[in-house]
Design a protein around this motif. Sequence first.
Motif, mmCIF file in Angstrom:
data_model
loop_
_atom_site.group_PDB
_atom_site.id
_atom_site.type_symbol
_atom_site.label_atom_id
_atom_site.label_comp_id
_atom_site.label_asym_id
_atom_site.label_seq_id
_atom_site.Cartn_x
_atom_site.Cartn_y
_atom_site.Cartn_z
ATOM 1 N N MET A 194 -12.175 -2.006 9.240
ATOM 2 C CA MET A 194 -11.215 -0.967 8.906
ATOM 3 C C MET A 194 -10.955 -0.110 10.126
ATOM 4 O O MET A 194 -11.759 -0.025 11.030
ATOM 5 C CB MET A 194 -11.726 -0.122 7.733
ATOM 6 C CG MET A 194 -12.907 0.734 8.045
ATOM 7 S SD MET A 194 -13.794 1.215 6.551
ATOM 8 C CE MET A 194 -14.398 -0.391 6.008
ATOM 9 N N SER A 195 -9.826 0.525 10.097
ATOM 10 C CA SER A 195 -9.408 1.268 11.281
ATOM 11 C C SER A 195 -10.285 2.475 11.523
ATOM 12 O O SER A 195 -10.652 3.197 10.616
ATOM 13 C CB SER A 195 -7.952 1.717 11.094
ATOM 14 O OG SER A 195 -7.586 2.608 12.103
ATOM 15 N N THR A 196 -10.615 2.680 12.796
ATOM 16 C CA THR A 196 -11.332 3.904 13.171
ATOM 17 C C THR A 196 -10.589 4.622 14.276
ATOM 18 O O THR A 196 -11.133 5.476 14.956
ATOM 19 C CB THR A 196 -12.756 3.579 13.661
ATOM 20 O OG1 THR A 196 -12.679 2.651 14.754
ATOM 21 C CG2 THR A 196 -13.590 2.975 12.553
ATOM 22 N N GLY A 197 -9.295 4.278 14.455
ATOM 23 C CA GLY A 197 -8.498 4.894 15.496
ATOM 24 C C GLY A 197 -7.971 6.238 15.089
ATOM 25 O O GLY A 197 -8.398 6.838 14.111
ATOM 26 N N LEU A 223 -10.494 -3.625 -1.607
ATOM 27 C CA LEU A 223 -9.154 -4.092 -1.989
ATOM 28 C C LEU A 223 -8.570 -3.204 -3.082
ATOM 29 O O LEU A 223 -7.378 -2.857 -3.047
ATOM 30 C CB LEU A 223 -9.225 -5.541 -2.468
ATOM 31 C CG LEU A 223 -7.906 -6.168 -2.920
ATOM 32 C CD1 LEU A 223 -6.900 -6.210 -1.769
ATOM 33 C CD2 LEU A 223 -8.136 -7.568 -3.496
ATOM 34 N N ASP A 224 -9.400 -2.824 -4.044
ATOM 35 C CA ASP A 224 -8.957 -1.953 -5.131
ATOM 36 C C ASP A 224 -8.484 -0.609 -4.589
ATOM 37 O O ASP A 224 -7.439 -0.078 -4.983
ATOM 38 C CB ASP A 224 -10.117 -1.756 -6.113
ATOM 39 C CG ASP A 224 -9.698 -1.083 -7.409
ATOM 40 O OD1 ASP A 224 -8.530 -1.239 -7.812
ATOM 41 O OD2 ASP A 224 -10.540 -0.400 -8.013
ATOM 42 N N LEU A 225 -9.248 -0.055 -3.650
ATOM 43 C CA LEU A 225 -8.868 1.219 -3.053
ATOM 44 C C LEU A 225 -7.610 1.070 -2.206
ATOM 45 O O LEU A 225 -6.726 1.936 -2.238
ATOM 46 C CB LEU A 225 -10.019 1.758 -2.206
ATOM 47 C CG LEU A 225 -9.857 3.150 -1.610
ATOM 48 C CD1 LEU A 225 -9.462 4.169 -2.668
ATOM 49 C CD2 LEU A 225 -11.149 3.581 -0.924
ATOM 50 N N ALA A 226 -7.499 -0.032 -1.477
ATOM 51 C CA ALA A 226 -6.294 -0.289 -0.683
ATOM 52 C C ALA A 226 -5.063 -0.349 -1.578
ATOM 53 O O ALA A 226 -4.002 0.192 -1.242
ATOM 54 C CB ALA A 226 -6.451 -1.588 0.109
ATOM 55 N N ALA A 227 -5.200 -0.987 -2.742
ATOM 56 C CA ALA A 227 -4.071 -1.077 -3.675
ATOM 57 C C ALA A 227 -3.638 0.307 -4.134
ATOM 58 O O ALA A 227 -2.441 0.575 -4.323
ATOM 59 C CB ALA A 227 -4.459 -1.943 -4.871
ATOM 60 N N GLY A 228 -4.604 1.192 -4.303
ATOM 61 C CA GLY A 228 -4.273 2.547 -4.726
ATOM 62 C C GLY A 228 -3.608 3.376 -3.648
ATOM 63 O O GLY A 228 -3.037 4.428 -3.939
ATOM 64 N N LEU A 229 -3.686 2.915 -2.396
ATOM 65 C CA LEU A 229 -3.108 3.664 -1.283
ATOM 66 C C LEU A 229 -1.763 3.118 -0.833
ATOM 67 O O LEU A 229 -1.219 3.576 0.168
ATOM 68 C CB LEU A 229 -4.080 3.660 -0.097
ATOM 69 C CG LEU A 229 -5.429 4.325 -0.341
ATOM 70 C CD1 LEU A 229 -6.305 4.209 0.904
ATOM 71 C CD2 LEU A 229 -5.259 5.781 -0.733
ATOM 72 N N LEU A 247 -2.539 -2.470 5.287
ATOM 73 C CA LEU A 247 -3.713 -2.073 4.506
ATOM 74 C C LEU A 247 -4.848 -3.085 4.644
ATOM 75 O O LEU A 247 -6.021 -2.707 4.668
ATOM 76 C CB LEU A 247 -3.319 -1.890 3.036
ATOM 77 C CG LEU A 247 -2.460 -0.652 2.752
ATOM 78 C CD1 LEU A 247 -1.896 -0.705 1.336
ATOM 79 C CD2 LEU A 247 -3.270 0.633 2.949
ATOM 80 N N LEU A 248 -4.521 -4.377 4.730
ATOM 81 C CA LEU A 248 -5.563 -5.377 4.943
ATOM 82 C C LEU A 248 -6.292 -5.129 6.267
ATOM 83 O O LEU A 248 -7.520 -5.245 6.355
ATOM 84 C CB LEU A 248 -4.967 -6.779 4.925
ATOM 85 C CG LEU A 248 -4.518 -7.304 3.549
ATOM 86 C CD1 LEU A 248 -3.717 -8.588 3.708
ATOM 87 C CD2 LEU A 248 -5.718 -7.545 2.634
ATOM 88 N N GLU A 249 -5.530 -4.775 7.285
ATOM 89 C CA GLU A 249 -6.125 -4.480 8.578
ATOM 90 C C GLU A 249 -6.955 -3.194 8.513
ATOM 91 O O GLU A 249 -8.080 -3.141 9.024
ATOM 92 C CB GLU A 249 -5.030 -4.349 9.633
ATOM 93 C CG GLU A 249 -5.542 -4.088 11.044
ATOM 94 C CD GLU A 249 -6.273 -5.280 11.610
ATOM 95 O OE1 GLU A 249 -7.213 -5.064 12.408
ATOM 96 O OE2 GLU A 249 -5.924 -6.419 11.251
ATOM 97 N N ARG A 250 -6.417 -2.182 7.874
ATOM 98 C CA ARG A 250 -7.078 -0.889 7.798
ATOM 99 C C ARG A 250 -8.405 -0.963 7.064
ATOM 100 O O ARG A 250 -9.368 -0.274 7.415
ATOM 101 C CB ARG A 250 -6.141 0.104 7.113
ATOM 102 C CG ARG A 250 -6.707 1.500 6.898
ATOM 103 C CD ARG A 250 -5.618 2.383 6.323
ATOM 104 N NE ARG A 250 -6.143 3.616 5.782
ATOM 105 C CZ ARG A 250 -5.410 4.512 5.115
ATOM 106 N NH1 ARG A 250 -4.112 4.286 4.939
ATOM 107 N NH2 ARG A 250 -5.956 5.611 4.635
ATOM 108 N N PHE A 251 -8.486 -1.847 6.047
ATOM 109 C CA PHE A 251 -9.690 -1.948 5.235
ATOM 110 C C PHE A 251 -10.554 -3.158 5.601
ATOM 111 O O PHE A 251 -11.392 -3.580 4.811
ATOM 112 C CB PHE A 251 -9.330 -1.973 3.748
ATOM 113 C CG PHE A 251 -8.913 -0.638 3.215
ATOM 114 C CD1 PHE A 251 -9.842 0.225 2.665
ATOM 115 C CD2 PHE A 251 -7.600 -0.226 3.294
ATOM 116 C CE1 PHE A 251 -9.469 1.461 2.192
ATOM 117 C CE2 PHE A 251 -7.210 1.014 2.822
ATOM 118 C CZ PHE A 251 -8.153 1.869 2.273
#
Length: 330
Positions: free
Chosen positions: A1-4, A160-166, A135-139
């Motif tokens: 997940m992204s840390t930038g 994935l569930d949290l990514a879907a919510g975002l 979102l796939l990249e971020r998570f």
Amino acid sequence: MSTGQPTARPPDATSTTGPAIEAHGLRKAYGKVTVLDGVDLRVETGNVFSLLGPNGAGKTTTVRILATLTAADAGRARVAGHDVTADRGRVRRAISLTGQFAAVDEKQTGEENLRMMARLSGLSRAASRRRAAELLERFDLATAGRRLALTYSGGMRRRLDLAAGLVGDPQVVFLDEPTTGLDPRSRQELWQVVRDLADRGTTVFLTTQYLEEADRLADRVAVMDAGRMVAEGTAAQLKAQVGGHRLDVVFTDRAAYARHEQRAVHRSPESLTLGLPTDGTALEVRALLDDLDPERRDVSRFSLHTTTLDDVFLSLTRTRAASRQEPTHV
């Protein structure tokens, strides 16, 4: 997940400069059972707020009212600047809710799950593909994006569930015990997700029974018991309420242990150990030991520890549980 570097949320007509969540006098009962008994709370924008409490304390009911899934019997609440009763549609467009169990379609790939949610949110096909990839990249799910969700581990499904919510870039994210049942590594991964959300300016409302989770993540912590807020503040402030430190004392026999059991914030009857609040100074520790064992024969050893949120939680909820057992007269 992204840390930038966090990316700023685009201007939104629903954004607010006031508190992200505020509630006053929330009450809810099911028949003769009172679930919420005058709950007040305030969560500042961009903060991680953690709500703690034993089973049946009212945590999930609070979340359901704030997320417009349940109506309060009395009181009022605003989320992202909108009234949860009068402006339900606007509240729902501004929030995301993730419950205790991942709600993903196992017969679709991770990418397909996110693209479906993006389409349901009104994005075009092209925009949905871009949002899913982002979102796939971020998570940290990019390499698993083409795999069926059925093959994902528990931690991957939660991400994935949290990514879907975002997908819709919500202002407020409700996480209702999101790490329940996860192994320690998966919990750590979800904690990083929460930190990333906060870094991006998203308000996170987290309910949990993992005290370490609240201690590590939350800007402010509230303790709920029997439908009421019994304490609220930073983790450090709450710990200071029960002494800042804990003196663990091992007694020589069960009779000595029993004489002091009621004053403890931590109990271990198997090892005859009691944890008692203290400020940690040598003067107070000596005085406490003299009080516990004036004849120098009841205490076999002791150790000093920094107070944890577990101590706060047990102290506050045990005190109220004891008071509820006392007879009352009207």
